[in-house]
Every structure is written in C-alpha cells, then in structure tokens.
Design a protein around this motif. Sequence first.
Motif, short mmCIF file in Angstrom:
data_model
loop_
_atom_site.label_atom_id
_atom_site.label_comp_id
_atom_site.label_asym_id
_atom_site.label_seq_id
_atom_site.Cartn_x
_atom_site.Cartn_y
_atom_site.Cartn_z
N GLU A 24 0.82 -1.21 0.00
CA GLU A 24 0.00 0.00 0.00
C GLU A 24 0.86 1.27 0.00
OE1 GLU A 24 -3.13 0.20 -0.34
OE2 GLU A 24 -3.57 -1.93 -0.30
N ASN A 25 2.07 1.19 0.58
CA ASN A 25 2.92 2.38 0.64
C ASN A 25 3.47 2.77 -0.72
OD1 ASN A 25 2.66 2.67 3.45
ND2 ASN A 25 4.25 1.13 3.80
N LEU A 26 3.41 1.82 -1.68
CA LEU A 26 3.93 2.11 -3.01
C LEU A 26 2.89 2.70 -3.94
CD1 LEU A 26 6.20 -0.99 -3.68
CD2 LEU A 26 6.89 1.31 -3.02
N VAL A 27 1.63 2.76 -3.50
CA VAL A 27 0.56 3.28 -4.33
C VAL A 27 0.27 4.72 -3.92
CG1 VAL A 27 -1.81 2.99 -5.10
CG2 VAL A 27 -0.43 0.99 -4.53
N ARG A 38 -6.72 7.51 -17.90
CA ARG A 38 -7.55 6.30 -17.84
C ARG A 38 -9.03 6.65 -17.97
NH1 ARG A 38 -5.92 7.66 -12.84
NH2 ARG A 38 -7.35 7.48 -11.04
N TYR A 39 -9.45 7.79 -17.43
CA TYR A 39 -10.84 8.19 -17.60
C TYR A 39 -11.08 8.75 -19.01
CZ TYR A 39 -12.25 7.28 -12.82
OH TYR A 39 -12.57 6.66 -11.64
N GLY A 40 -10.06 9.31 -19.60
CA GLY A 40 -10.16 9.69 -21.00
C GLY A 40 -10.34 8.48 -21.88
N LYS A 189 0.71 6.83 -14.24
CA LYS A 189 1.24 5.59 -14.81
C LYS A 189 1.75 4.66 -13.72
CE LYS A 189 5.13 5.88 -17.07
NZ LYS A 189 6.10 6.13 -18.17
N GLU A 190 2.51 5.23 -12.79
CA GLU A 190 3.07 4.41 -11.72
C GLU A 190 1.97 3.90 -10.79
OE1 GLU A 190 5.91 7.07 -10.03
OE2 GLU A 190 7.45 6.59 -11.52
N TYR A 191 0.94 4.71 -10.61
CA TYR A 191 -0.20 4.31 -9.79
C TYR A 191 -0.92 3.11 -10.40
CZ TYR A 191 -5.13 4.53 -8.38
OH TYR A 191 -6.40 4.22 -7.98
N ILE A 192 -1.17 3.15 -11.71
CA ILE A 192 -1.86 2.04 -12.37
C ILE A 192 -1.02 0.77 -12.32
CG2 ILE A 192 -2.77 1.21 -14.58
CD1 ILE A 192 -3.45 4.11 -15.28
N LEU A 193 0.26 0.90 -12.65
CA LEU A 193 1.12 -0.28 -12.67
C LEU A 193 1.27 -0.90 -11.29
CD1 LEU A 193 3.92 0.99 -15.10
CD2 LEU A 193 2.05 -0.59 -15.61
#
Length: 420
Positions: A24-27, A38-40, A189-193
């Motif tokens: 969780e700390n990495l998100v 992503r919403y686009g 990008k990092e959040y999704i990955l």
Amino acid sequence: MATMTELSPTVEKSKFSQNTQVDENLVPKKVPSFCSTRYGLALITHLCNFMVMTQYVAINITMVAMVNGTNHQSRFNGSTEMLPIDSFSGSNDVPKSLSAEGSILGGQFALWEKWGPPHERSRLCTITIAGMPLGAFAIILLGGIISQSLGWPFVFYVFGGIGCIYCLLWFALVYDEPIFHPWINVTEKEYILASLAHQVIPQKQPLPIKAMLRSLPLWSIGVCNFSHQWLVTILIVYMPTYISSVFNINIRDNGFLSALPFIIAWVTSILTGQLADFLLTKNFRLVTVRKITTFLGNFPSSALLLVLPYLTPSYVTTMTLLMITCGLSPISQSGIYVNPLDIAPRHSSLLMGVSRELGCAAAIAAPTVSGLLLSQDPVFGWRNVFLLLFAINLSGLIFYLVFGDASIQDWAKERKLTRL
C-alpha cells in the motif's frame, strides 16, 4: 519506505510483474481521477459503444423501409416502430452486427486488464458500457426523422460518417498499456502499474479450455448474460412497438418520450459503477457487490414488465414503468459484465467476448420468439412475451446467485513451470 512519487519516472514493466500483493505504501494516495488518461480512455470506449449501438438499432429501424420498397424514401412515416420479426429471418446483417458487438467489448476488456486499477474497474467499465444506452437514445430519437426526411440510407451515412471520424480519435489516443502511452502523467502511470502488480503475468501460458468448461462461476456469467440480454433486447426492439400497439400512437410524434428511457439508462449506467466502488470501500465483499448489482439490474426490471399488461392501460403509468425498467437494467453492468475481470483477469477479454456472444444469441432469439408469440396470440401476446422474459431472466439470475464468484479461479492463476 519510498513513496511512489519518489520513484524513478521511468518504471520498468518487469518491476510490477511479480505475482505478489501490492504494498500500500507504493501506491500514491492522490492521483488524477476525472481529468486523467484512464478516464479519457473510458470516454473514448464509451463513444465506441455509442457507435456500435447506433449501428445495431439502425438496422432495426430502417429494415421497415428496406422491405417495404426499393426507393430510398422511408415508407413508415418516420416512425421508429420495428419490423415484424419474421422479416429478420432473411437478414444476415443483424447477426453480423451482434457478433461484432461481442468482439468489440472483448477487446475493450483487454484494455482494462492493463488500465483499470481493481478498486476503479466497476466505474471505468460501466462508463465504457454506458455508451450503449446513449446510442439507443440517439438512434431512436433521430433515426425515424432522418429516414423520413432524407431516406433510410442516410441513417447509415450520418452515423457511419461519425464512426469514421471517431476512428481517427481511437487510433491517435488509445494504447494497449500505460507504459506505452506518450502523454500519460508519470504519477498516474506508476499508480496504475502498482495497483495491477499482483495481476500482471509476464509469460504466456496455454488456455485451460477443459478447466474453463468445467467452471460453474464462468458458466454463471454466460447464462446470466444471456438472460439479461434477452431483457435488454425486448426493451430496445419492442418498447416503441408496444407503446404504439397499446395506445395507437405514432412514435415519431412522441419520439423523445420513446427514447427518454434510454437516456435514463445512460445516467444509471454511469452511476452504478460509482455505487459498486462505494460499496467496496465500505468493506462489502466483492462477490456480494457483484451479486447485489446483478440482482438489482435483473429482477425488478423483468418483474415490472411482467405486471405491465395486467394494469389498466395508462400512457403515464406505462411510460413511468418503462423508464424505471430501463433505469434499473444497467445496474447489472457492475455485476456480470465486470465479473470476468475478477475471476480471470488474464483471460477477461476472451471471457467477455464469449459471454457477449451468448448475449448476442439472446439478442437474435428474443425478437424471433417474441414475434411468434405476438403473431399467434394477438390478444394475450404481450403477456406471453413478458412472462417468457421473466422466466428466462429469473432462471439466469438464480443460476448466477448460486454459482457466481468473484475470486480468481485456479485455472486463471499463474502456473509456475518447473524442470526436472
């Protein structure tokens, strides 16, 4: 522990390819949502489904003019009333259109395997699918007017032309994975990955066909998809005809009221994803959320249609019940339509395509059977149509409630190959 925003802007794909739980700390706790890539992407796929549905319903609307004469001018007085179903038996275009719909949705789910964080998938997928009721609203509202004013071919010219322009938008803005998108925010990008780290499987493995055929959770999705699509097809194909036959109304003169239930369905489609993700934040089990939304999108809608012919004919009452029915039906999108991403994220695009093909079978069978019931019994035909719809819908719903699941199935998990 480093936060995600402190990591290198360039995130290697392999870093998030381990089959482990997400730290969780990495998100990142705060990332763009509404104005995000992503919403686009969800909006672009939303427009894609809008175009798919306009093409599908356009065939139903213009078939009357096609059969009644060879001239291009419409001969059904601008009404959006549908063609008697025995005329569909000789058409190859309807099955092709429905088959294309299943293929398109399967391809879209392949995108959400790589673009949709698990706790946002309900809202992203429902935004995507919500394009369909919006497309039905547009074509029912405008199709008869265009056909009467310009001729039935222009229904395809107008919406087909819009589709061609839309393709340019798709080619320019849609990418398979966040790491390939040239304009995505680094933090997003990092959040999704990171969110998908425990689901991304690097190596390709054989498709476990035998295990899939024995999987009751998988069958429950397909069966319930069939029964729900039966309901949706009756609403799209026969709702204008029902209003016209019961109240002897020219649907063209009440085009907005005929299409209004589908704009309500569009709003519901978007909101239902928010509801599902909200329930997940309240510690509801994922399988519970999927079954609740599937129930709410099936049982009340089919039950309201079942009682409709037994009520004293009233235009206001009928339109109110039809609007409620159309408004409740899309709630299932946060259930059976998203469920393939839960039970088999590696194969979700294939599963979605297969389940939608079963839905397409219902979309072909429902008007065929309903047309026969209406032609054989003009007095009680509508009662028989809605009774059959309720029986099929309830059967599929019960099957899903009993066997549905939301955990990754054993046959969908990564299998580590070892050498002796």
